[in-house]
Design an enzyme around this catalytic site. Structure first.
Site, mmCIF file in Angstrom:
data_model
loop_
_atom_site.group_PDB
_atom_site.id
_atom_site.type_symbol
_atom_site.label_atom_id
_atom_site.label_comp_id
_atom_site.label_asym_id
_atom_site.label_seq_id
_atom_site.Cartn_x
_atom_site.Cartn_y
_atom_site.Cartn_z
ATOM 1 N N ARG A 179 0.819 -1.210 0.000
ATOM 2 C CA ARG A 179 0.000 0.000 0.000
ATOM 3 C C ARG A 179 0.855 1.264 0.000
ATOM 4 O O ARG A 179 0.352 2.352 -0.236
ATOM 5 C CB ARG A 179 -0.922 0.021 1.228
ATOM 6 C CG ARG A 179 -1.990 -1.052 1.225
ATOM 7 C CD ARG A 179 -3.083 -0.738 2.236
ATOM 8 N NE ARG A 179 -2.568 -0.658 3.588
ATOM 9 C CZ ARG A 179 -2.566 -1.675 4.446
ATOM 10 N NH1 ARG A 179 -3.034 -2.847 4.072
ATOM 11 N NH2 ARG A 179 -2.103 -1.537 5.673
ATOM 12 N N ARG A 183 8.372 6.465 -5.169
ATOM 13 C CA ARG A 183 8.298 7.305 -6.370
ATOM 14 C C ARG A 183 9.698 7.771 -6.767
ATOM 15 O O ARG A 183 10.505 8.139 -5.910
ATOM 16 C CB ARG A 183 7.406 8.518 -6.111
ATOM 17 C CG ARG A 183 5.980 8.128 -5.737
ATOM 18 C CD ARG A 183 5.018 9.271 -5.976
ATOM 19 N NE ARG A 183 3.665 8.879 -5.597
ATOM 20 C CZ ARG A 183 3.044 9.262 -4.491
ATOM 21 N NH1 ARG A 183 3.655 10.085 -3.650
ATOM 22 N NH2 ARG A 183 1.823 8.848 -4.229
ATOM 23 N N ARG A 255 -5.244 -4.587 16.680
ATOM 24 C CA ARG A 255 -4.412 -3.536 17.254
ATOM 25 C C ARG A 255 -5.329 -2.398 17.692
ATOM 26 O O ARG A 255 -6.340 -2.112 17.042
ATOM 27 C CB ARG A 255 -3.402 -3.003 16.233
ATOM 28 C CG ARG A 255 -2.451 -4.031 15.695
ATOM 29 C CD ARG A 255 -1.524 -4.575 16.742
ATOM 30 N NE ARG A 255 -0.572 -3.579 17.192
ATOM 31 C CZ ARG A 255 0.207 -3.730 18.266
ATOM 32 N NH1 ARG A 255 0.091 -4.805 19.016
ATOM 33 N NH2 ARG A 255 1.077 -2.786 18.597
ATOM 34 N N ARG A 285 3.799 8.266 15.856
ATOM 35 C CA ARG A 285 3.723 9.530 15.133
ATOM 36 C C ARG A 285 3.065 10.598 16.003
ATOM 37 O O ARG A 285 2.441 10.287 17.023
ATOM 38 C CB ARG A 285 2.930 9.367 13.825
ATOM 39 C CG ARG A 285 1.483 8.935 14.001
ATOM 40 C CD ARG A 285 0.809 8.741 12.650
ATOM 41 N NE ARG A 285 -0.608 8.371 12.780
ATOM 42 C CZ ARG A 285 -1.443 8.225 11.767
ATOM 43 N NH1 ARG A 285 -1.015 8.397 10.517
ATOM 44 N NH2 ARG A 285 -2.710 7.893 11.969
ATOM 45 N N GLU A 306 0.692 9.245 19.181
ATOM 46 C CA GLU A 306 -0.066 8.030 18.895
ATOM 47 C C GLU A 306 0.753 6.794 19.264
ATOM 48 O O GLU A 306 1.871 6.617 18.800
ATOM 49 C CB GLU A 306 -0.442 8.006 17.411
ATOM 50 C CG GLU A 306 -1.449 6.960 17.021
ATOM 51 C CD GLU A 306 -1.938 7.158 15.597
ATOM 52 O OE1 GLU A 306 -1.809 6.203 14.798
ATOM 53 O OE2 GLU A 306 -2.443 8.256 15.270
ATOM 54 N N TYR A 354 -8.875 -4.828 6.683
ATOM 55 C CA TYR A 354 -8.429 -3.447 6.719
ATOM 56 C C TYR A 354 -8.952 -2.760 5.462
ATOM 57 O O TYR A 354 -8.643 -3.165 4.348
ATOM 58 C CB TYR A 354 -6.905 -3.351 6.756
ATOM 59 C CG TYR A 354 -6.433 -1.910 6.791
ATOM 60 C CD1 TYR A 354 -6.241 -1.266 8.006
ATOM 61 C CD2 TYR A 354 -6.227 -1.188 5.617
ATOM 62 C CE1 TYR A 354 -5.855 0.054 8.048
ATOM 63 C CE2 TYR A 354 -5.843 0.136 5.653
ATOM 64 C CZ TYR A 354 -5.650 0.752 6.875
ATOM 65 O OH TYR A 354 -5.278 2.070 6.922
ATOM 66 N N ASP A 356 -9.821 1.219 3.731
ATOM 67 C CA ASP A 356 -9.911 2.664 3.779
ATOM 68 C C ASP A 356 -11.374 3.079 3.667
ATOM 69 O O ASP A 356 -12.245 2.281 3.302
ATOM 70 C CB ASP A 356 -9.091 3.283 2.641
ATOM 71 C CG ASP A 356 -7.597 3.156 2.878
ATOM 72 O OD1 ASP A 356 -7.176 3.177 4.051
ATOM 73 O OD2 ASP A 356 -6.847 3.014 1.894
#
Length: 377
Positions: A179, A183, A255, A285, A306, A354, A356
């Site tokens: 995922r 680049r 989790r 983060r 977090e 999972y 989005d």
């Protein structure tokens, strides 16, 4: 029997997040009664947002949710209930005492290795770092070593992944890393989808509008118990799959996240998301929420540190844990779900996937349309 307003049915819903809201709205507009039960005191599930009274910042209470999709129908649907403002997610990461841009792009590569490579040179350089003996990556670690090599893997992913999952990357599936793009240009947009944005007034207001229909009733602070399922013509269950069956096959692993909030004056970190990749830092983060609404201006700031850990019985489940081996318990629950008459399992928790937000909405649309087609047949 025909699925028409003349054959009005009463549908029950466990949860009032995106999945159940989309399905309930579709059924309500078809003339059916929909009753939703939500254990929390608000709708929208984990994408719940609230306006902070002191700072005026729109806070993502359960961590940031950024909408991105290539699905035109899904994009049109969410914009029907809320105007989405342009937003580009530009993540930064701290590793080895330095700050880099994520996802890994040409700037990251040049900074990390002290180079001035062009795209063609960078491709060849990273290919030289990669372990080409791995031809069919099956694990997270194999995927990383094959496509970015050990230096970048160790710096950005290995320790961060251990903090995030408490599982060795050798035991996680390769799909998790797939995922995350790499680049060979200077594009630091975390996502590549053509539609990207944030709801102008927050996700909760959007879901509230979705549920604002005379055929929809929402009960907050209440759970739909399995003993109530028979009271409805059909039930859509977006709660945990194993909870529906009383955990008879054992508990599926999740989790959960803990958030340590702190408020400050001004701009704390200059970006919305700053990852901390080293294991010497206990949190994964810091998110600074006012940067998720760049069209707004706020003098004060609301930030979250977090922390990720195993989900206990009384915790909010966030991410299902899929391992390269050992999903036998899940398979048994999936077989039970397939045999359960009168219930459709939906959403991240109900399907143990999972997903989005855009995929969640697409799956909900597909589920309700398949259900109505079957009832019509």
């Amino acid at each position: 029997m025909s699925d028409t307003p003349s054959a009005v049915r009463h549908y029950g819903f466990a949860g009032a997040g995106l999945s159940c809201a989309v399905i309930a709205r579709e059924l309500a507009e078809a003339g059916h009664r929909c009753t939703l039960f939500e254990a929390r005191p608000h709708v929208a599930g984990n994408c719940h947002t609230e306006r902070d009274a002191d700072s005026g910042v729109m806070v993502h209470i359960y961590g940031p949710h950024i909408f991105h999709t290539d699905d035109d129908e899904v994009w049109a649907l969410v914009n029907r209930y809320m105007r989405f403002m342009p937003y580009v997610n530009r993540v930064k990461a701290v590793t080895g005492g330095r700050v880099f841009s994520l996802p890994i792009n040409l700037l990251t590569i040049n900074q990390f290795f002290g180079q001035t490579l062009n795209p063609t040179q960078a491709r060849a350089f990273i290919e030289a770092q990669a372990d080409t003996s791995i031809t069919d990556p099956q694990t997270f670690e194999e995927q990383a070593l094959r496509f970015i090599g050990r230096p970048l893997y160790e710096a950005f992913f290995r320790q961060y992944t251990l903090k995030q999952w408490e599982v060795d990357p050798k035991d996680l599936p390769a799909s998790i890393l797939k995922r995350l793009p790499v680049r060979f240009n200077y594009d630091d947009n975390y996502f590549a989808h053509k539609h990207q944005g944030m709801p102008e007034e927050g996700y909760t207001a959007m879901v509230e509008r979705m549920l604002d229909h005379p055929n929809i009733t929402v009960h907050l602070g209440q759970r739909l118990e399995t003993s109530q399922v028979g009271q409805y013509d059909h039930v859509f269950w977006s709660g945990p799959l194993d909870a529906y069956f009383g955990h008879r096959e054992g508990r599926l692993p999740y989790r959960t996240l803990d958030f340590e909030r702190f408020d400050a004056e001004g701009d704390v970190q200059g970006c919305a998301v700053l990852n901390y990749c080293d294991d010497s830092v206990p949190f994964t983060r810091i998110t600074e929420h006012k940067h998720f609404a760049p069209w707004e201006t706020h003098a004060r700031s609301v930030c979250y540190r977090e922390f990720s850990r195993r989900c206990g019985e009384d915790d909010i489940p966030y991410y299902p844990v899929h391992l390269t081996q050992g999903d036998d318990v899940l398979k048994r629950y999936q077989a039970l779900a397939a045999a359960e008459a009168g219930v459709t399992f939906v959403g991240r928790l109900g399907t143990y996937r999972y997903m989005d937000m855009d995929v969640t909405i697409r799956a909900a649309l597909d589920a309700v349309r398949a259900f109505r087609a079957a009832r019509g047949a």
